[in-house]
Write a protein that holds these residues in place. Sequence first.
Motif: not given
Length: 158
Positions: A141-158
């Motif tokens: 479950m946490p692995i799934y959440i991390l794998l779904q989240s990482i690309p979304l965060i990586a695509a964010q511009r700060y």
Amino acid sequence: MAGDSLLQQRLSLYSIPLVWLTAFLPGTFKTTLIMRHTQAFNNVTPRRNISRAVAEKSLPPDISAKILRLEGAHMNGNENLPIWFAAIIVGNMARLDNYTLNMLSLSYICGRMLYNYIYYQQQTELQGALRSTVFFICFAMPIYILLQSIPLIAAQRY
């Protein structure tokens, strides 16, 4: 339905203290067993309580085994806290769907409670295998959440 709208709210962050509780309670139950069945409890050197308790000749073997299993459940819970905490925080930062995060949070909490129960009660290799299966289902479950989240965060511009 009212339950559906509740699950759409950002509730998954509340899983952090609840998951911590699933790790804390086996340690509390272990301490209670030690205090109830032995003279070994010593709050000055509490990390030696288990070895002192199981060394007592008067302690019934089934109580000694329960103490050791509760310690194992407690340690496993503590070992798994960081990945759950990180997954929930990162999942919320990535703005994953609240319903999904909430359902995974509820499933993880229930899974960890089931894991603790099986760990405490187990006496056979088959029961140990069931405990391990529950562990790996929960760990996914946490692995799934991390794998779904990482690309979304990586695509964010700060």
